[in-house]
Scaffold this active site. Structure first.
Site, PDB file in Angstrom:
ATOM      1  CD  GLU A  10     -54.797  17.307  58.050  1.00 22.28           C
ATOM      2  OE1 GLU A  10     -55.712  18.151  58.054  1.00 22.28           O
ATOM      3  OE2 GLU A  10     -54.328  16.829  57.006  1.00 22.28           O
TER       4      GLU A  10
ATOM      5  N   GLY B 185     -52.950  17.872  49.730  1.00 16.11           N
ATOM      6  CA  GLY B 185     -53.461  18.368  48.468  1.00 16.11           C
ATOM      7  C   GLY B 185     -54.420  19.535  48.682  1.00 16.11           C
ATOM      8  CB  ALA B 186     -57.557  19.877  50.185  1.00 17.74           C
ATOM      9  CB  SER B 187     -55.574  21.606  54.464  1.00 15.34           C
ATOM     10  OG  SER B 187     -55.223  20.412  55.111  1.00 15.34           O
ATOM     11  CB  THR B 188     -50.348  23.309  54.074  1.00 17.82           C
ATOM     12  OG1 THR B 188     -49.016  23.066  54.513  1.00 17.82           O
ATOM     13  CG2 THR B 188     -50.626  24.794  54.167  1.00 17.82           C
ATOM     14  CD  GLN B 189     -52.692  20.232  57.980  1.00 17.46           C
ATOM     15  OE1 GLN B 189     -53.581  20.718  57.284  1.00 17.46           O
ATOM     16  NE2 GLN B 189     -52.003  19.201  57.572  1.00 17.46           N
TER      17      GLN B 189
HETATM   18  N1  ADP Z   1     -44.878  11.176  44.451  1.00 19.16           N
HETATM   19  C1  ADP Z   1     -45.535  12.321  44.599  1.00 19.16           C
HETATM   20  N2  ADP Z   1     -45.082  13.455  44.014  1.00 19.16           N
HETATM   21  C2  ADP Z   1     -45.735  14.612  44.182  1.00 19.16           C
HETATM   22  N3  ADP Z   1     -46.840  14.765  44.906  1.00 19.16           N
HETATM   23  C3  ADP Z   1     -47.333  13.675  45.508  1.00 19.16           C
HETATM   24  C4  ADP Z   1     -46.715  12.402  45.390  1.00 19.16           C
HETATM   25  N4  ADP Z   1     -47.446  11.502  46.101  1.00 19.16           N
HETATM   26  C5  ADP Z   1     -48.467  12.200  46.641  1.00 19.16           C
HETATM   27  N5  ADP Z   1     -48.415  13.493  46.270  1.00 19.16           N
HETATM   28  C6  ADP Z   1     -49.309  14.601  46.634  1.00 19.16           C
HETATM   29  O1  ADP Z   1     -49.333  14.726  48.036  1.00 19.16           O
HETATM   30  C7  ADP Z   1     -50.578  15.326  48.421  1.00 19.16           C
HETATM   31  C8  ADP Z   1     -51.190  14.463  49.491  1.00 19.16           C
HETATM   32  O2  ADP Z   1     -52.325  15.094  49.941  1.00 19.16           O
HETATM   33  P1  ADP Z   1     -53.491  14.336  50.739  1.00 19.16           P
HETATM   34  O3  ADP Z   1     -52.917  13.755  51.978  1.00 19.16           O
HETATM   35  O4  ADP Z   1     -54.218  13.417  49.823  1.00 19.16           O
HETATM   36  O5  ADP Z   1     -54.446  15.562  51.012  1.00 19.16           O
HETATM   37  P2  ADP Z   1     -54.929  16.317  52.344  1.00 19.16           P
HETATM   38  O6  ADP Z   1     -53.915  16.035  53.414  1.00 19.16           O
HETATM   39  O7  ADP Z   1     -54.963  17.776  51.978  1.00 19.16           O
HETATM   40  O8  ADP Z   1     -56.284  15.788  52.650  1.00 19.16           O
HETATM   41  C9  ADP Z   1     -51.413  15.419  47.144  1.00 19.16           C
HETATM   42  O9  ADP Z   1     -51.298  16.715  46.604  1.00 19.16           O
HETATM   43  C10 ADP Z   1     -50.749  14.405  46.220  1.00 19.16           C
HETATM   44  O10 ADP Z   1     -50.924  14.745  44.864  1.00 19.16           O
HETATM   45 CA    CA Z   2     -52.696  14.403  54.223  1.00 17.83          CA
END
Ligand code: ADP
Ligand code: CA
Length: 495
Positions: free
Chosen positions: A174, A203-207
């Site tokens: 990722e 939403g669940a991880s950061t890189q």
């Molecule tokens: N317009 C927005 N404002 C704030 N947060 C947003 C907006 N659109 C998407 N997000 C957030 O961005 C994040 C996207 O994470 P996601 O790609 O679904 O998760 P992961 O990469 O951890 O599997 C989520 O926390 C979602 O709520």
């Molecule tokens: Ca993502």
């Protein structure tokens, strides 16, 4: 002189021949250049397509990429043609009815059938990559996780595209593919010069991923990825922090402030006047929250906003643990991190949040000040000022902004000086920043290890040079005809 003029007048061929030579010469040059242009013009542009589904923890997006068929191996040639956002939550949320995970994709897949020309359907590769939401589900319940993947696979196989698999990608993938995406779109890979680091907040991880020339990269093999792209070698540092995406970080921060049994939680990360009843089970329903998980979570509490940015940051800091660093240097949670090397592109939720808060071009100090102001604004005022914004996002921006500040400074160790090396980006040249493009480029072998041979001159340069040389030859020819002519006619006269 007068004699020569007389000779010209006497010779009716003189001007006719010169005109003829000029016309023929110009015709020859036009014909030459036209042939060169037509011969080298690319044939009628044919496009190829690829589809990648980003199955994130909060939602799924279908990306359709397009590129000219003959230019597969050129950087910057693949671009995003369309994105379709799947309605509903991420696939990991369908653990109670896995078959619906696949069904949720149908509308976007039908749309994809319209965006890719029918004659290309069968050869268009189709991939699904799931990220941290599914990583967490696989930790919780492998069987349900397999059922969800089986359900999306069934629907994707039923499309006319060339299905290539649905899998959970690793945190390293990722991070590394996000890095490839932004550097490919910036056209930096072919140049072999400096690259841009990638910061992705989900939403669940950061890189965090960046190229480093640190000798010390050998310190941590799991954080090292090497690539040879277009004849250049890259050593990347990458790390994915599971449970440190903004939704899981929010749960962690809340859980740490909540005491099961208490009927309310006064939260500095939410605006004053915000008040919502929650169940403890919604806070603890994640494998990310281990400590303090009560046996009985059937209680509810009122989540009350207090709106204090500095207290919020203190609360957030407590979710980063410092168990000691077994390396020369660490970011947080005992994870190795060499000194950061910018510039950086920060995308996904980094962008969504900072863009909403109007913080994409402020100094670190300016960002802190604006966060104080935003968090201390009463909730009813915030709602009034942003009527069109989804209330869940709106309520969380005070937390999310402070989390980003804390993650970047306390976590990754950005300082007032290095803060300005971060650019918050959504798209580069029309394509979204994210791991999907890099993933597809890699799986379709579209980035060669060695630089492909290219003609020494670009097409426009070649035609210009050709035109210039032809003109020079023609002018020389005209001059020589002009200087030879009197002698010829004189000779004719003598004879
Ligand atoms: N317009 C927005 N404002 C704030 N947060 C947003 C907006 N659109 C998407 N997000 C957030 O961005 C994040 C996207 O994470 P996601 O790609 O679904 O998760 P992961 O990469 O951890 O599997 C989520 O926390 C979602 O709520
Ligand atoms: Ca993502």
């Amino acid at each position: 002189m007068a004699e020569q003029r007389e000779m010209k007048e006497k010779n009716p061929w003189h001007s006719a021949v010169v005109i003829l030579i000029t016309v023929l010469g110009i015709t020859a040059i036009v014909a030459l250049v036209t042939t060169a242009v037509l011969q080298n013009k690319p044939l009628l542009q044919k496009y190829k397509y690829g589809i990648v589904l980003d199955a994130g923890s909060s939602h799924t997006a279908v990306y359709i990429y397009e590129w000219p068929a003959e230019k597969e191996n050129d950087t910057g040639r693949v671009h995003q043609k369309h994105i379709c956002k799947v309605l509903g939550p991420g696939i990991s949320s369908y653990s109670h009815s896995p078959e619906l995970a696949g069904e949720s994709l149908r509308t976007c897949m039908k749309q994809a059938e319209r965006f890719v020309p029918i004659r290309r359907h069968r050869e268009t590769p189709l991939y699904l990559g799931a990220t941290a939401g599914m990583r967490l589900l696989s930790m919780e319940n492998q069987n349900v996780c397999d059922q969800v993947l089986g359900s999306v696979e069934k629907v994707l196989r039923s499309t006319p595209f060339s299905y290539q698999g649905a899998r959970i990608i690793s945190g390293q993938e990722e991070g590394a593919f996000g890095w490839i995406t932004i550097n490919y779109l910036d056209d930096r890979l072919k140049q072999g010069s400096g690259t841009t680091g990638a910061l992705d907040l989900g939403g669940a991880s950061t890189q965090i991923t960046f190229a480093t020339n640190q000798e010390g990269m050998g310190e941590s093999a799991e954080n090292t990825v090497t690539f040879r792209l277009y004849g250049n070698d890259y050593i990347l540092y990458t790390h994915s922090f599971l449970c440190y995406g903004k939704d899981q970080a929010l749960k962690k921060t809340l859980a740490q402030q909540a005491q099961v049994g208490n009927s309310s939680v006064l939260d500095p990360c939410f605006n004053e006047g915000y008040s919502v009843d929650r169940n403890y089970s919604s806070v603890y329903s994640s494998p990310c929250i281990m400590a303090g998980k009560p046996l009985e979570t059937g209680y509810s509490f009122t989540h009350i906003g207090k709106g204090d940015a500095s207290q919020c940051q203190q609360a957030i800091r407590r979710i980063f643990t410092n168990p000691g660093c077994n390396f020369s240097r660490c970011s947080f949670n005992g994870v190795y991190q060499p000194p950061i090397q910018g510039p950086f592109g920060a995308f996904s939720a980094f962008y969504f949040v900072m863009n909403f808060l109007n913080l994409t071009s402020d100094s670190l100090e300016g960002t802190r000040e604006k966060m104080e102001r935003y968090c201390s604004t009463p909730w009813h005022q915030i709602k009034q000022q942003h009527p069109g914004v989804k209330e869940k996002y709106l309520a969380e921006y005070c937390f999310s902004g402070n989390y980003i500040l804390s993650l970047l400074t306390d976590g990754y160790k950005f300082t007032s000086e290095t803060w300005s090396t971060i650019t918050f980006i959504k798209k580069i040249s029309g394509s979204d920043a994210g791991w999907t493009l890099g993933y597809m480029l890699n799986l379709t072998n579209m980035i060669p290890a060695e630089a492909p041979d290219s003609p020494p001159l670009p097409h426009a340069g070649y035609v210009t040079l050709l035109l210039f040389i032809s003109l020079v030859i023609f002018v020389i020819f005209l001059f020589s005809v002009k200087s030879l002519w009197p002698r010829c006619t004189t000779q004719t006269q003598i004879i």
